[in-house]
Write an enzyme that holds these catalytic residues in place. Sequence first.
Site, PDB file in Angstrom:
ATOM      1  N   GLY A 187       6.774  -6.444  -0.425  1.00 44.75           N
ATOM      2  CA  GLY A 187       6.363  -6.323   0.749  1.00 44.75           C
ATOM      3  C   GLY A 187       7.056  -6.757   1.666  1.00 44.75           C
ATOM      4  N   SER A 188       6.627  -7.439   2.695  1.00 43.10           N
ATOM      5  CA  SER A 188       7.309  -8.099   3.641  1.00 43.10           C
ATOM      6  C   SER A 188       7.511  -8.886   3.620  1.00 43.10           C
ATOM      7  CB  SER A 188       6.303  -7.953   4.433  1.00 43.10           C
ATOM      8  OG  SER A 188       5.493  -8.503   4.691  1.00 43.10           O
ATOM      9  N   GLU A 219      12.805  -3.412  11.223  1.00 41.17           N
ATOM     10  CA  GLU A 219      12.824  -2.459   9.969  1.00 41.17           C
ATOM     11  C   GLU A 219      12.264  -2.169  11.215  1.00 41.17           C
ATOM     12  OE1 GLU A 219      10.383  -3.756   6.670  1.00 41.17           O
ATOM     13  OE2 GLU A 219      11.424  -2.018   5.895  1.00 41.17           O
ATOM     14  N   TRP A 275       0.390  -1.254   0.336  1.00 44.37           N
ATOM     15  CA  TRP A 275      -0.064   0.066  -0.304  1.00 44.37           C
ATOM     16  C   TRP A 275       0.386   1.067  -0.500  1.00 44.37           C
ATOM     17  CZ3 TRP A 275       2.179   2.515   3.974  1.00 44.37           C
ATOM     18  CH2 TRP A 275       2.433   1.411   4.829  1.00 44.37           C
ATOM     19  N   ASN A 276       1.589   1.213   0.692  1.00 42.36           N
ATOM     20  CA  ASN A 276       2.648   2.320   0.230  1.00 42.36           C
ATOM     21  C   ASN A 276       3.548   3.508  -0.683  1.00 42.36           C
ATOM     22  OD1 ASN A 276       4.883   0.402  -0.026  1.00 42.36           O
ATOM     23  ND2 ASN A 276       6.734   1.332   0.607  1.00 42.36           N
ATOM     24  N   LYS A 287      -2.860  -8.680  -7.079  1.00 37.87           N
ATOM     25  CA  LYS A 287      -4.090  -8.552  -5.799  1.00 37.87           C
ATOM     26  C   LYS A 287      -3.423  -7.912  -4.854  1.00 37.87           C
ATOM     27  CE  LYS A 287      -3.175  -9.912  -1.322  1.00 37.87           C
ATOM     28  NZ  LYS A 287      -4.022  -8.522  -0.894  1.00 37.87           N
ATOM     29  N   HIS A 288      -4.004  -6.817  -4.727  1.00 37.53           N
ATOM     30  CA  HIS A 288      -3.588  -5.308  -3.858  1.00 37.53           C
ATOM     31  C   HIS A 288      -3.113  -5.087  -2.513  1.00 37.53           C
ATOM     32  CE1 HIS A 288      -0.621  -1.532  -4.270  1.00 37.53           C
ATOM     33  NE2 HIS A 288      -1.703  -1.528  -5.103  1.00 37.53           N
ATOM     34  N   GLU A 342      10.560  -8.478  -3.811  1.00 36.92           N
ATOM     35  CA  GLU A 342      11.508  -7.218  -3.035  1.00 36.92           C
ATOM     36  C   GLU A 342      10.360  -6.092  -1.853  1.00 36.92           C
ATOM     37  OE1 GLU A 342      13.425  -5.249  -5.318  1.00 36.92           O
ATOM     38  OE2 GLU A 342      12.722  -5.568  -7.007  1.00 36.92           O
ATOM     39  N   LEU A 343      11.325  -6.595  -1.057  1.00 35.53           N
ATOM     40  CA  LEU A 343      11.329  -7.107   0.798  1.00 35.53           C
ATOM     41  C   LEU A 343      11.582  -5.282   1.422  1.00 35.53           C
ATOM     42  CD1 LEU A 343      11.672 -10.557   0.926  1.00 35.53           C
ATOM     43  CD2 LEU A 343       9.917  -9.161   0.012  1.00 35.53           C
ATOM     44  N   CYS A 401      10.233   1.244   1.395  1.00 34.55           N
ATOM     45  CA  CYS A 401      11.418   0.210   1.852  1.00 34.55           C
ATOM     46  C   CYS A 401      12.674   1.158   1.236  1.00 34.55           C
ATOM     47  CB  CYS A 401      10.784  -0.669   1.368  1.00 34.55           C
ATOM     48  SG  CYS A 401      11.066   0.279  -1.038  1.00 34.55           S
TER      49      CYS A 401
HETATM   50  P1  NAP Z   1       2.796  -7.024   3.882  1.00 34.10           P
HETATM   51  O1  NAP Z   1       1.785  -7.272   4.751  1.00 34.10           O
HETATM   52  O2  NAP Z   1       3.636  -8.244   3.184  1.00 34.10           O
HETATM   53  O3  NAP Z   1       1.856  -7.057   2.249  1.00 34.10           O
HETATM   54  C1  NAP Z   1       1.976  -6.337   0.736  1.00 34.10           C
HETATM   55  C2  NAP Z   1       0.714  -7.471  -0.198  1.00 34.10           C
HETATM   56  O4  NAP Z   1       1.337  -8.566   0.810  1.00 34.10           O
HETATM   57  C3  NAP Z   1      -0.717  -6.868   0.245  1.00 34.10           C
HETATM   58  O5  NAP Z   1      -0.673  -7.058  -0.709  1.00 34.10           O
HETATM   59  C4  NAP Z   1      -0.952  -8.167   1.481  1.00 34.10           C
HETATM   60  O6  NAP Z   1      -1.669  -8.095   1.453  1.00 34.10           O
HETATM   61  C5  NAP Z   1       0.041  -9.052   0.974  1.00 34.10           C
HETATM   62  N1  NAP Z   1       0.286 -10.835   1.283  1.00 34.10           N
HETATM   63  C6  NAP Z   1       0.632 -10.935   2.943  1.00 34.10           C
HETATM   64  N2  NAP Z   1       0.574 -11.601   3.781  1.00 34.10           N
HETATM   65  C7  NAP Z   1       0.038 -12.432   2.302  1.00 34.10           C
HETATM   66  C8  NAP Z   1      -0.648 -13.818   2.809  1.00 34.10           C
HETATM   67  N3  NAP Z   1      -0.052 -14.566   3.623  1.00 34.10           N
HETATM   68  N4  NAP Z   1      -0.751 -14.654   1.581  1.00 34.10           N
HETATM   69  C9  NAP Z   1      -1.041 -13.180   0.459  1.00 34.10           C
HETATM   70  N5  NAP Z   1      -0.912 -11.640   0.174  1.00 34.10           N
HETATM   71  C10 NAP Z   1      -0.246 -11.662   1.392  1.00 34.10           C
HETATM   72  O7  NAP Z   1       3.408  -5.693   3.486  1.00 34.10           O
HETATM   73  P2  NAP Z   1       3.146  -4.392   4.313  1.00 34.10           P
HETATM   74  O8  NAP Z   1       3.866  -4.444   5.866  1.00 34.10           O
HETATM   75  O9  NAP Z   1       2.433  -3.686   4.015  1.00 34.10           O
HETATM   76  O10 NAP Z   1       4.195  -3.531   3.650  1.00 34.10           O
HETATM   77  C11 NAP Z   1       5.105  -2.608   3.944  1.00 34.10           C
HETATM   78  C12 NAP Z   1       6.247  -3.750   3.997  1.00 34.10           C
HETATM   79  O11 NAP Z   1       6.927  -3.700   2.531  1.00 34.10           O
HETATM   80  C13 NAP Z   1       7.758  -3.327   4.521  1.00 34.10           C
HETATM   81  O12 NAP Z   1       8.979  -4.614   4.703  1.00 34.10           O
HETATM   82  C14 NAP Z   1       9.005  -2.771   3.032  1.00 34.10           C
HETATM   83  O13 NAP Z   1       9.952  -2.175   3.747  1.00 34.10           O
HETATM   84  C15 NAP Z   1       7.889  -2.961   2.373  1.00 34.10           C
HETATM   85  N6  NAP Z   1       8.485  -3.478   1.066  1.00 34.10           N
HETATM   86  C16 NAP Z   1       9.352  -3.356  -0.142  1.00 34.10           C
HETATM   87  C17 NAP Z   1       9.645  -2.656  -1.869  1.00 34.10           C
HETATM   88  C18 NAP Z   1      10.996  -2.314  -2.473  1.00 34.10           C
HETATM   89  O14 NAP Z   1      10.149  -2.541  -3.570  1.00 34.10           O
HETATM   90  N7  NAP Z   1      12.067  -3.774  -2.089  1.00 34.10           N
HETATM   91  C19 NAP Z   1       8.845  -1.176  -1.372  1.00 34.10           C
HETATM   92  C20 NAP Z   1       7.685  -1.214  -0.791  1.00 34.10           C
HETATM   93  C21 NAP Z   1       7.177  -1.747   0.231  1.00 34.10           C
HETATM   94  P3  NAP Z   1      -2.958  -7.782   2.729  1.00 34.10           P
HETATM   95  O15 NAP Z   1      -3.278  -6.443   2.620  1.00 34.10           O
HETATM   96  O16 NAP Z   1      -4.287  -8.374   2.309  1.00 34.10           O
HETATM   97  O17 NAP Z   1      -2.386  -8.665   4.255  1.00 34.10           O
END
Ligand code: NAP
Length: 463
Positions: free
Chosen positions: A209-210, A362, A133-134, A157-158, A231-232, A265
């Site tokens: 994501g994470s 982080e 979402w960021n 899947k956003h 990309e985490l 990130c």
């Molecule tokens: P997140 O919880 O991992 O969510 C990211 C995406 O993954 C969302 O669409 C989320 O859906 C989905 N997701 C999470 N768990 C899932 C599962 N078990 N099954 C299916 N889909 C799943 O990430 P966040 O904490 O919101 O976002 C921030 C993280 O992203 C930070 O660690 C940041 O550093 C990282 N990030 C990395 C980059 C890069 O390019 N390296 C860029 C931006 C952000 P739901 O919303 O439905 O849970």
Amino acid sequence: MAYATTNPFTGEVVKTFPNATPEEVDAALDQAHKTFLEWRETSFEQRAEILAKAASILRENKSEYAQILTLEMGKLIGEAELEVELSAQMLDYYVKFGAEALKPRFLPAAGFGDTDVQLVSDPLGVLFAVEPWNFPYYQVIRITAPQVTAGNVIVLKHASNVPQSALAMVDLFRKAGAPEGLLTNLFLPHDQTERVIADPRVRGVALTGSEKAGSIIAGLAAKHLKKSTLELGGADAFIVLEDADVEKAADWAVFGRHWNGGQVCVSSKRLIVVDAVFDKFAARYREGVAKLVAGDPTDAKTTLAPLSSQQAADDLKAQVEKAVAEGAKAETLGAAVPEQGSFYQPTILTEISEDSEAFHTEFFGPVTQLYRAKDEDDAVRIANDSPFGLGGSVFSQDIHRAQAVARRLDTGMVYINQPTGVKADIPFGGVKNSGYGHELVDLGIKEFVNEKVVVVTDINGSF
Ligand code: NAP
């Protein structure tokens, strides 16, 4: 998680969306695959026409697109407009350079003529993109623009808190003339993820994501033998050497740590400053952070956004409390943030013990980890003592020295004399727990193509 728009500044639940049913998932995959079979036959010119149109729609409606971002995840309106422009620039990039990046090439091979051994880049098919979402538009365009240029199609899947941003992206491509199924959004519940990844028509999985989500999704991709990119998270080191322009470095650090509410990130999360200039840097940095103005993200005067949700603010609070329990010192700065909205008071953590969890964590918000390093070697040592390897910065007026330090950092990206950048024409990717693979430019476009070898043998040649 239920899909809903909740305004992070007012706390109001604006709109909710039902999860996709298994039947809707199947229908979406059917359509995506059907579209792929036709899309793979289109020319680069046809693909570029749609991307160019999408870029101009974004620019012509910048304000409307930006408002959706601010509503859903609390981004400052000015930053939201910049994200819309950055998304347009990424589309432009593939209009200009996409065909060139994918053009077939001939390989010199013993016993063959100059044009006998060819490498062609064929698209793979339907790709499943899981996005955070960021940067709700940037993330979708970052995967969609290069991959549809390559001839693939995307099922998205956003994140569950940005459903209207997801729909806005699908609508953008439709308005730009894309066939139905080129970019498909699914409000997919987590328990349906494997259904999508397992489908034989889905040929690749890209997640931003994470670490936790990355590990789960990449695990499913491995189970079903699908290529994945991740990309985490990151905890970018921001190294300031004694020959840096310290005031400029401190000003950049205030920006690098706090833009997008500190939820990037590649935020400058760990400031590592050599002893010789530490006090001067820290004083200027504290001054800059204290001047941030938290408030309504739609007000152009606001400089510190709320976090994306109350849950995010609560999680950050718990992380800081844990760091303090482990022995770190937490210092809050600036005027008290408003009570309304999911704000977090800017905080600097110092005296973080190297064996604590906080040292290797982080913090996704306006929390700075500030370290005093003895010298350059010590700064590099601290920087590399991290599970993450996304970006990093080195500040020095001696560019050759900074470049040499950059080579010693175990990360995917290093920017000299500025925080890690997010640009349309520079690739993005990390190492270690920050993931694998690249997005953007020629590296990104090649992640999901079949680099097929086609070898010609002279039919008149000897057997
Ligand atoms: P997140 O919880 O991992 O969510 C990211 C995406 O993954 C969302 O669409 C989320 O859906 C989905 N997701 C999470 N768990 C899932 C599962 N078990 N099954 C299916 N889909 C799943 O990430 P966040 O904490 O919101 O976002 C921030 C993280 O992203 C930070 O660690 C940041 O550093 C990282 N990030 C990395 C980059 C890069 O390019 N390296 C860029 C931006 C952000 P739901 O919303 O439905 O849970």
